[in-house]
Structure formats: C-alpha cells, structure tokens
Design a protein around this motif. Structure first.
Motif, PDB file in Angstrom:
ATOM      1  N   ASP A  91       0.801  -1.227   0.000  1.00 44.37           N
ATOM      2  CA  ASP A  91       0.000   0.000   0.000  1.00 44.37           C
ATOM      3  C   ASP A  91       0.832   1.274   0.000  1.00 44.37           C
ATOM      4  OD1 ASP A  91       0.978  -0.204   2.537  1.00 44.37           O
ATOM      5  OD2 ASP A  91      -0.962  -0.235   3.551  1.00 44.37           O
ATOM      6  N   MET A  92       2.151   1.164  -0.204  1.00 41.55           N
ATOM      7  CA  MET A  92       2.944   2.380  -0.332  1.00 41.55           C
ATOM      8  C   MET A  92       2.564   3.076  -1.635  1.00 41.55           C
ATOM      9  SD  MET A  92       6.682   0.821  -1.395  1.00 41.55           S
ATOM     10  CE  MET A  92       7.379   2.455  -1.621  1.00 41.55           C
ATOM     11  N   LEU A  93       2.699   4.395  -1.664  1.00 39.90           N
ATOM     12  CA  LEU A  93       2.313   5.133  -2.854  1.00 39.90           C
ATOM     13  C   LEU A  93       3.252   4.789  -4.000  1.00 39.90           C
ATOM     14  CD1 LEU A  93       1.326   8.631  -1.439  1.00 39.90           C
ATOM     15  CD2 LEU A  93      -0.114   6.662  -1.926  1.00 39.90           C
ATOM     16  N   PRO A  94       2.714   4.464  -5.173  1.00 40.51           N
ATOM     17  CA  PRO A  94       3.540   4.013  -6.288  1.00 40.51           C
ATOM     18  C   PRO A  94       4.206   5.171  -7.019  1.00 40.51           C
ATOM     19  CG  PRO A  94       1.250   4.072  -6.961  1.00 40.51           C
ATOM     20  CD  PRO A  94       1.277   4.436  -5.489  1.00 40.51           C
ATOM     21  N   LYS A  95       5.150   4.816  -7.883  1.00 44.69           N
ATOM     22  CA  LYS A  95       5.750   5.814  -8.761  1.00 44.69           C
ATOM     23  C   LYS A  95       4.659   6.470  -9.588  1.00 44.69           C
ATOM     24  CE  LYS A  95      10.203   3.451  -9.221  1.00 44.69           C
ATOM     25  NZ  LYS A  95      11.134   2.749 -10.135  1.00 44.69           N
ATOM     26  N   GLY A  96       4.839   7.758  -9.843  1.00 45.37           N
ATOM     27  CA  GLY A  96       3.840   8.507 -10.594  1.00 45.37           C
ATOM     28  C   GLY A  96       3.014   9.419  -9.707  1.00 45.37           C
ATOM     29  N   VAL A  97       2.931   9.088  -8.401  1.00 45.43           N
ATOM     30  CA  VAL A  97       2.271   9.984  -7.450  1.00 45.43           C
ATOM     31  C   VAL A  97       3.313  11.003  -7.006  1.00 45.43           C
ATOM     32  CG1 VAL A  97       1.091  10.177  -5.236  1.00 45.43           C
ATOM     33  CG2 VAL A  97       0.693   8.173  -6.687  1.00 45.43           C
ATOM     34  N   LEU A  98       3.197  12.222  -7.492  1.00 42.49           N
ATOM     35  CA  LEU A  98       4.222  13.229  -7.227  1.00 42.49           C
ATOM     36  C   LEU A  98       4.108  13.749  -5.799  1.00 42.49           C
ATOM     37  CD1 LEU A  98       4.195  15.182 -10.620  1.00 42.49           C
ATOM     38  CD2 LEU A  98       5.480  13.121  -9.971  1.00 42.49           C
ATOM     39  N   HIS A  99       5.285  14.070  -5.223  1.00 41.35           N
ATOM     40  CA  HIS A  99       5.355  14.492  -3.817  1.00 41.35           C
ATOM     41  C   HIS A  99       4.651  13.456  -2.941  1.00 41.35           C
ATOM     42  CE1 HIS A  99       7.099  18.145  -5.211  1.00 41.35           C
ATOM     43  NE2 HIS A  99       5.981  18.650  -5.692  1.00 41.35           N
ATOM     44  N   ALA A 100       5.040  12.199  -3.138  1.00 44.34           N
ATOM     45  CA  ALA A 100       4.344  11.085  -2.503  1.00 44.34           C
ATOM     46  C   ALA A 100       4.413  11.137  -0.981  1.00 44.34           C
ATOM     47  CB  ALA A 100       4.920   9.760  -3.009  1.00 44.34           C
ATOM     48  N   MET A 101       5.512  11.642  -0.428  1.00 42.51           N
ATOM     49  CA  MET A 101       5.630  11.670   1.030  1.00 42.51           C
ATOM     50  C   MET A 101       4.572  12.578   1.648  1.00 42.51           C
ATOM     51  SD  MET A 101       9.781  11.675   1.425  1.00 42.51           S
ATOM     52  CE  MET A 101       9.734  11.533   3.209  1.00 42.51           C
ATOM     53  N   LEU A 102       4.296  13.715   0.992  1.00 44.38           N
ATOM     54  CA  LEU A 102       3.254  14.615   1.473  1.00 44.38           C
ATOM     55  C   LEU A 102       1.884  14.018   1.223  1.00 44.38           C
ATOM     56  CD1 LEU A 102       2.291  17.287   2.651  1.00 44.38           C
ATOM     57  CD2 LEU A 102       2.550  18.312   0.373  1.00 44.38           C
ATOM     58  N   GLY A 103       1.694  13.451   0.019  1.00 46.43           N
ATOM     59  CA  GLY A 103       0.404  12.860  -0.320  1.00 46.43           C
ATOM     60  C   GLY A 103       0.007  11.747   0.629  1.00 46.43           C
ATOM     61  N   GLY A 104       1.012  10.969   1.085  1.00 46.06           N
ATOM     62  CA  GLY A 104       0.725   9.879   1.996  1.00 46.06           C
ATOM     63  C   GLY A 104       0.148  10.324   3.320  1.00 46.06           C
TER      64      GLY A 104
END
Length: 268
Positions: free
Chosen positions: A6-19
């Motif tokens: 369930d980690m955010l995949p590649k393509g989700v930009l700024h994934a650390m914030l989005g998570g």
C-alpha cells in the motif's frame, strides 16, 4: 482478495506529502479478469477540518475505469500530469487495465482515448449513474472489488495474444533502466520500430517513446522525493539523458516545473 503493497507508487508526485493526506490500497484481480486488468485501486481521504489538497499524478500508460461521485468515466492515458482535488471526506474506486488490456473491450485504437474521458454507456452499454451510486455506496473495499469483478466477468472479450505481448514489453521497459530509446525497446522485443509503434498506438494509446520517457521521469521524481539526488547531471546521465538540458526540458514539459523547482516544492 489479494492486496498489493500500500505504499504510494511511482507517478504519485510528492508522494511523502500525499501519503499524509490520503490512503491508497491496491488489489489483485482474480480469474480470467486478470488477463486484462492490472489491479483495482481505492483512494480514501478524510480532510474534514483541513484545507483541500491537490494531488498531482504523472500518468502511467494505462487506461483506468474510475468511479468517483459525479465524475465516473473511462480515462485514457493522460497527456502529462493530472491534478485531483481532495476535500472533505470521500473515496474513489478504480480499475487499472494492463497496458493493452482495454483494447479488447474497446475494439478501436486506444490512441483515440489519449487525454480524454469516455462513458460507460459508450463502452459497456450500461447507465453510468446507477452503477456509480451502487459502487460508491458500498462501505468495504472487498464489496466494490467483487461487484466490479462480476461486472467485467460478464463482459469479458476473447483473449487477445497481443495484450500479453504488449503488457510484458511495457513491464520490461519499466523495469529495465537500460531501455533509454525506442531502438533499445525494439531490440528487447525483437520487433521493428514501426511494428512496435503501430502496436502501441492500437493497444497502449501512446508510443513507445512516451512510455520510456514516463517511466524514466517516474524514477527521477521518486528519487527527488526520497532525497536521493545530489547531482542533477549524474541523475540525467543515469536516466539516459546525455544532454543535461534535455532532461530538464523533458521534466518541465511533463511535470510542469524544473527538477530544482520540484525539489523546492517538496520541502515546502
């Protein structure tokens, strides 16, 4: 129902914030549906009492069937990035078709869907609103997965061997960082460049050059997000850009900002 990581995949930009703003769960398809579908995905958020959040995504070369309140549809490969505003509380359910996996349902060149949205009526001859309401009223992910799997299972086309062929080739391009040019993909596949371009136009929706570029920029954005970039020239060379300025131009053209601006935004 098998769940993917369930980690955010590649393509989700700024994934650390989005998570911190939403969750993303992915589920494996079952049975014959798995020949055409890569996975199901569910995004949930609860931002009540918080400001809305806009998440930007750098598209993968896949068609998605998305159930979202008032915005359900079948989404072709996006032109570059797309932004999604999350507010209040809600969820979205999606079907991510394999590269090439939507063509047997559509029976037209998938390039016709590039950057567009079409309706369930157009493809499946069903009314969108009732199915949207039914899907989004289900409280559990497993219920939505079972419902859409039954829906697709009742409408499965015959297996097309090109789906497997194209999906495997796109997977190899994604995994093999030495694939930097269309010529590299041609050697990998044993197909002529022209044959591969025609196949991608019909089944994927974008050309092999675009697929290669997207995956290499996915890697660049992920490395920036993780703080793993100390030298832009080294990064551009690692991704096959022997001209550093060409990498910056491509990144800006697709992502909308330069790599340096992207990194600065990550730290805001």
């Amino acid at each position: 129902m098998e769940k993917k990581q369930d980690m955010l995949p590649k393509g989700v930009l700024h994934a650390m914030l989005g998570g911190k703003k939403f969750s993303l769960q992915r589920y494996e398809p079952g049975g014959d549906v798995g020949y055409f579908v890569q996975h199901y995905w569910v995004v949930r958020w609860d931002l009540r009492g918080q400001a809305p959040y806009s998440q930007t995504v750098l598209a993968h070369p896949n068609v998605n069937l998305v159930f979202e309140k008032g915005a359900t549809g079948i989404f072709g490969v996006a032109l570059s990035t797309s932004s999604h505003l999350l507010a209040g509380q809600g969820h979205v359910f999606g079907v991510k078709f394999k590269p090439g996996g939507f063509y047997p349902f559509w029976q037209k060149p998938v390039s016709q869907l590039y950057g567009t949205v079409t309706t369930l009526e157009e493809v499946f001859q069903v009314e969108t609103a009732p199915l949207e309401a039914e899907m989004l009223a289900m409280p559990e992910d497993a219920q939505m997965v079972r419902r859409i799997e039954a829906f697709l299972g009742e409408r499965l086309p015959e297996r097309d061997p090109n789906v497997k062929r194209v999906s495997e080739l796109v997977g190899l391009i994604q995994a093999d960082r030495t694939v930097l040019k269309v010529e590299d993909a041609s050697r990998l596949s044993g197909m002529s460049i022209r044959t591969m371009q025609r196949l991608f136009d019909r089944y994927v929706g974008v050309g092999p050059k675009s697929v290669i570029q997207r995956y290499r920029l996915h890697e660049a954005a992920q490395m920036i997000d993780q703080g793993a970039v100390s030298d832009w020239l080294d990064l551009s060379i690692a991704l096959g850009y022997y001209d550093h300025s060409h990498f910056i131009r491509d990144f800006r053209a697709i992502v909308g900002v330069s790599p340096q601006e992207y990194r600065q935004t990550q730290t805001l």
